[in-house]
Design a protein around this motif. Structure first.
Motif, mmCIF file in Angstrom:
data_model
loop_
_atom_site.group_PDB
_atom_site.id
_atom_site.type_symbol
_atom_site.label_atom_id
_atom_site.label_comp_id
_atom_site.label_asym_id
_atom_site.label_seq_id
_atom_site.Cartn_x
_atom_site.Cartn_y
_atom_site.Cartn_z
ATOM 1 N N MET A 1 1.986 14.077 -2.436
ATOM 2 C CA MET A 1 2.178 14.578 -3.802
ATOM 3 C C MET A 1 3.606 14.388 -4.271
ATOM 4 O O MET A 1 4.506 14.155 -3.484
ATOM 5 C CB MET A 1 1.801 16.045 -3.881
ATOM 6 N N ASN A 2 3.711 14.434 -5.594
ATOM 7 C CA ASN A 2 4.985 14.213 -6.265
ATOM 8 C C ASN A 2 5.623 12.898 -5.833
ATOM 9 O O ASN A 2 6.816 12.815 -5.554
ATOM 10 C CB ASN A 2 5.931 15.399 -6.063
ATOM 11 N N ASN A 3 4.788 11.866 -5.798
ATOM 12 C CA ASN A 3 5.279 10.534 -5.440
ATOM 13 C C ASN A 3 5.998 9.951 -6.640
ATOM 14 O O ASN A 3 5.381 9.541 -7.611
ATOM 15 C CB ASN A 3 4.119 9.637 -5.012
ATOM 16 N N CYS A 4 7.283 9.946 -6.541
ATOM 17 C CA CYS A 4 8.118 9.519 -7.662
ATOM 18 C C CYS A 4 8.228 8.004 -7.614
ATOM 19 O O CYS A 4 7.283 7.303 -7.915
ATOM 20 C CB CYS A 4 9.450 10.235 -7.552
ATOM 21 N N ALA A 5 9.353 7.492 -7.164
ATOM 22 C CA ALA A 5 9.446 6.041 -7.037
ATOM 23 C C ALA A 5 9.085 5.633 -5.613
ATOM 24 O O ALA A 5 8.485 6.408 -4.867
ATOM 25 C CB ALA A 5 10.828 5.562 -7.440
ATOM 26 N N GLY A 6 9.455 4.445 -5.221
ATOM 27 C CA GLY A 6 9.069 3.958 -3.901
ATOM 28 C C GLY A 6 9.769 2.660 -3.590
ATOM 29 O O GLY A 6 10.911 2.444 -3.997
ATOM 30 N N GLY A 7 9.069 1.797 -2.883
ATOM 31 C CA GLY A 7 9.638 0.508 -2.529
ATOM 32 C C GLY A 7 8.577 -0.346 -1.866
ATOM 33 O O GLY A 7 7.435 0.097 -1.677
ATOM 34 N N THR A 8 8.957 -1.565 -1.559
ATOM 35 C CA THR A 8 8.050 -2.444 -0.831
ATOM 36 C C THR A 8 8.769 -2.937 0.415
ATOM 37 O O THR A 8 9.999 -2.884 0.492
ATOM 38 C CB THR A 8 7.634 -3.645 -1.684
ATOM 39 N N THR A 9 7.989 -3.399 1.397
ATOM 40 C CA THR A 9 8.597 -3.882 2.636
ATOM 41 C C THR A 9 8.456 -5.400 2.731
ATOM 42 O O THR A 9 7.592 -5.988 2.057
ATOM 43 C CB THR A 9 7.926 -3.253 3.865
ATOM 44 N N TRP B 1 7.018 -6.977 4.871
ATOM 45 C CA TRP B 1 5.704 -7.325 5.408
ATOM 46 C C TRP B 1 4.573 -6.942 4.451
ATOM 47 O O TRP B 1 3.404 -6.966 4.821
ATOM 48 C CB TRP B 1 5.490 -6.726 6.795
ATOM 49 N N GLY B 2 4.930 -6.618 3.219
ATOM 50 C CA GLY B 2 3.907 -6.450 2.201
ATOM 51 C C GLY B 2 3.223 -5.110 2.172
ATOM 52 O O GLY B 2 2.089 -4.997 1.709
ATOM 53 N N THR B 3 3.878 -4.074 2.644
ATOM 54 C CA THR B 3 3.362 -2.729 2.444
ATOM 55 C C THR B 3 4.173 -2.041 1.349
ATOM 56 O O THR B 3 5.224 -2.535 0.927
ATOM 57 C CB THR B 3 3.394 -1.889 3.735
ATOM 58 N N VAL B 4 3.657 -0.907 0.910
ATOM 59 C CA VAL B 4 4.295 -0.149 -0.155
ATOM 60 C C VAL B 4 4.755 1.191 0.406
ATOM 61 O O VAL B 4 4.023 1.839 1.171
ATOM 62 C CB VAL B 4 3.298 0.057 -1.324
ATOM 63 N N LEU B 5 5.957 1.592 0.047
ATOM 64 C CA LEU B 5 6.487 2.899 0.444
ATOM 65 C C LEU B 5 6.473 3.800 -0.776
ATOM 66 O O LEU B 5 6.977 3.410 -1.840
ATOM 67 C CB LEU B 5 7.913 2.762 0.980
ATOM 68 N N ILE B 6 5.872 4.969 -0.656
ATOM 69 C CA ILE B 6 5.889 5.912 -1.776
ATOM 70 C C ILE B 6 6.613 7.182 -1.321
ATOM 71 O O ILE B 6 6.461 7.645 -0.198
ATOM 72 C CB ILE B 6 4.478 6.194 -2.317
ATOM 73 N N ALA B 7 7.438 7.704 -2.216
ATOM 74 C CA ALA B 7 8.390 8.751 -1.865
ATOM 75 C C ALA B 7 7.918 10.102 -2.383
ATOM 76 O O ALA B 7 7.635 10.252 -3.566
ATOM 77 C CB ALA B 7 9.756 8.407 -2.447
ATOM 78 N N GLU B 8 7.830 11.072 -1.495
ATOM 79 C CA GLU B 8 7.449 12.434 -1.892
ATOM 80 C C GLU B 8 8.705 13.171 -2.363
ATOM 81 O O GLU B 8 9.617 13.403 -1.572
ATOM 82 C CB GLU B 8 6.787 13.158 -0.719
#
Lengths: 642, 68
Positions: free
Chosen positions: A234-242, A244-251
């Motif tokens: 929850m409260n996934n604001c911004a994030g990033g990508t790696t 190797w093609g995965t997505v990081l989502i930030a709580e």
């Protein structure tokens, strides 16, 4: 960890000459020009073009014409561009999603529909690993919900008491993330229906916990005695990508979901440090025990992490990567070191909080994608100390080292990560003005930190990277790892960086230090929040003024500037959000011919409700409330943006 | 002569404490028992008695954006 290395020539020169400007003057002609204007080391903290004569010609490399810089019910984009609403809250994502009916919402429907308050956006090309720009996966965070705008009959003042159990369930389903397959044909984007990649992630999606805090006693609850399985994010604001093609989502602001009195729990001090005070912005604890800290004191410890998702595998179990630490992560931005190790930057988005960096122990394997899935579980987390001489030192958060010992309440590395803020306090990290997005410029290797605002900084607290008291408009700090510069390899793993301020935002009378030609050829902005870079290394900033939007009288939206050359810090205005919205998620396709942006919380204002919203963007239909939506922006002539 | 703020009715939690108020912009909570150290508000000041210029210490939202 220390990595002894010979000092680069630039550092030696800077030390000898006693001026940071010397470092710059060694690098490039444009930098030398800037340093000439800088004067002294102290002044180098301020942008170096302040005080230059007004430009006769626009020195920016950005050539688009600006749209009107005014707040309106509808969005606006630079002339010669089109802004296509691609997907809105309630539109179908997963197969079987019913048509959106705002008067008859159900949690079951919402679990298949596009969630609320879209924030981070990543465009992940199809096939995986390609640089396709016409076909890909759009990965979108859904940060939070506004019950008074989502459901009829509620107001700000009564929503906590009046919300029904089903409405709370809809809110929980409207959080999280969406994965969409999208395709561009004849310049128009469309969501591919019934895509096998389509996925909704919500508070009801089971997630694994990995890294040093996995299974920690302080992560165990009645529902999960293992401390290794968490329901949702929850409260996934911004994030990033790696790489190797995965997505990081930030709580991020996970503290705002918990009710119950934290003083009555064994976690009182830890909950206080994270901001939990016993009153939630949501009514969830009325219906779900896990959001009541008196009943589940460790549930808050299971949020505040960075979550990794593989968008190319719809069956992938999202993983909370505890090695990256627990705080209010705005984002998680990766960059690859020449030796294959991976660096992740992340800001802790609250006034007087810190900037963090994680460096993996293992190395990225470009030939075996799945072999990289555990890379973020082992490495060194560090926090930034900014010194007034223009240097930045990364302080490792390693259990047993320095103050991070049992004597200070840290029993193991898991405790250090769960209480990363407290560990950073003890290490002497530098409190900043709400660190938001942090992004690495692929063109020059420098790192850009959005510091959105801090009205509580007092004159006696001014200094270093925070030069302004009552900082209502925020600023951008530029970090230079050793070796940064065009065509060079920045050493993002170095223990020490240099820093300077790219610009202070606001109007001139607020002390803004953007390029002076911004007044003639550009526009002013306030509250930089998220950002991205185009292929030429130019900075694109989304803004979020919050309630100050009305006071400032300018819309939130997209702004852009050069960061090198004579147009450095000349901010231009590109796209305006509709009224009372903030701008999030800027993401270019690899060919830069499309810029995706997220319009979040249109119509969010103190008196605005579902029944009487301040705007009905984007539908403008009676009975339809405002809907957060993703917008795809492209040029009419199809050329790269900018 | 008390000003209008000091005679305003005070909202309370179920246990009788002065109410905790939540910022609808960012979720920050004003707890009267803690006050707002960053805003020089000492412990013990009910939300209704905050001076007019007080804004959310985290995001800057005005008092109208708070609910309880």
């Amino acid at each position: 960890m220390d990595r002894p290395a010979s000092r680069p020539l630039s550092e030696i020169a800077a030390a000898r000459m006693g001026r940071r400007a010397a470092l710059k003057s060694l690098l490039a002609g444009t930098a030398a020009l800037r340093s000439l204007l800088a004067g002294s080391a102290a002044m180098a903290v301020a942008p170096r073009l302040a005080g230059a004569a007004p430009a006769e010609h626009d020195p920016s490399t950005l050539t688009f014409a600006q749209p009107p810089h005014v707040i309106a019910d509808d969005h606006q984009v630079a002339p010669g561009h089109r802004a296509q609403v691609l997907i809105r809250w309630g539109d179908a994502v997963a197969e079987g999603a019913p048509a959106f009916d705002p008067a008859a919402q159900t949690a079951a429907a919402q679990e298949r529909q596009f969630g609320y308050n879209n924030d981070f956006v990543a465009f992940m090309p199809l096939p995986v690993g390609s640089d396709a720009s016409d076909h890909g996966l759009l990965c979108v965070n859904h940060e939070y919900t506004n019950a008074e705008l989502m459901f009829p009959g509620l107001t700000l003042k009564d929503k906590l008491e009046r919300q029904t159990s089903e409405q709370v369930a809809v809110e929980m389903a409207a959080h999280g993330h969406s994965v969409l397959e999208i395709r561009r044909q004849d310049g128009v984007w469309a969501v591919v229906p019934a895509s096998p990649f389509a996925r909704r992630i919500s508070l009801n999606t089971a997630m694994a916990v990995s890294g040093p805090a996995a299974g920690h006693p302080r992560l165990r609850t009645k529902a999960d005695p293992s401390g290794r399985v968490v329901m949702g994010t929850m409260n996934n604001c911004a994030g990033g990508t790696t790489p190797w093609g995965t997505v990081l989502i930030a709580e991020e602001n996970f503290d705002t979901y918990f009710g119950g009195d934290p003083k009555k729990t064994p976690e009182a001090d830890s909950l206080a440090r994270i901001g939990i005070k016993g009153k939630s912005r949501y009514g969830w604890s009325r219906f779900h025990d896990r959001f009541d800290v008196e009943k589940e004191p460790f549930e808050p410890n299971r949020f505040g992490w960075v979550v990794e998702i593989d968008p190319y595998d719809p069956t992938f179990t999202p993983v909370k990567r505890t090695a990256l630490g627990r705080f209010k992560h705005e984002a998680a931005t990766t960059t690859l070191l020449p030796d294959g190790r991976v660096v992740v930057y992340s800001g802790d988005d609250e006034v007087f909080e810190y900037l963090y960096r994680f460096v993996t122990k293992g190395r990225y394997d470009p030939r075996n994608r799945l072999a990289n899935m555990g890379l973020l579980d082992e490495g060194t987390l560090a926090v930034a100390r900014f010194d007034k001489d223009g240097s930045l030192t990364w302080l490792p958060l390693v259990w047993g080292a320095g103050p991070l010992t049992p004597a200070n309440g840290f029993g193991d590395q898991g405790d250090v990560l769960i209480d990363a803020r407290r560990a950073a306090d003890l290490l002497g990290a530098t409190p900043l003005d709400r660190p938001e997005d942090v992004e690495v410029n692929p063109a020059n290797g420098r790192v850009y930190v959005m510091l959105t605002n801090n009205t509580k900084r007092k004159p006696e607290q001014v200094g270093g990277p925070s030069p302004r008291a009552d900082n209502r408009h925020g600023h951008v700090v530029e970090l230079s790892p050793p070796g940064a510069g065009k065509g060079r390899r920045a050493r993002h793993d170095a223990d020490r960086f240099r820093w300077e301020i790219l610009f202070l935002a606001g109007r001139r009378e607020d002390g803004a230090t953007t390029h002076p030609a911004s007044d003639r050829f550009g526009a002013w902005l306030s509250a930089p929040d998220n950002c991205t870079f185009d292929n030429r290394g130019r900075l694109w900033i989304s803004s979020d003024q919050g309630s100050a939007q009305r006071k400032n009288g300018i819309p939130d939206g997209m702004y852009a500037c050069d960061v090198d050359g004579p147009g450095r810090a000349l901010t231009k205005f590109f796209y305006a959000c509709p009224r009372d919205a903030e701008m999030c998620g800027p993401a270019f396709t690899p060919d830069n011919r499309t810029l995706f942006v997220a319009v979040q919380h249109p119509g969010e204002d103190k008196a605005s409700t579902f029944d009487q919203p301040s705007t009905r963007w984007p539908d403008f239909t009676d009975g339809m409330p405002p809907r957060p939506a993703i917008v795809a922006i492209s040029r009419d002539d199809g050329q790269p943006i900018g | 002569m008390p000003d209008s703020a000091s005679i305003a009715p005070i909202a309370r939690e179920a246990d009788g404490r002065p109410a905790l108020w939540v910022c609808n912009r960012c979720g920050w909570v004003y707890d009267p028992s803690l006050g707002d150290p960053l805003g020089d508000i000492p412990p013990g000041v009910p939300f209704e008695h905050l001076h007019d210029g007080w804004i959310c210490p985290n995001c800057g939202a005005e008092q109208d954006y708070f609910f309880h």
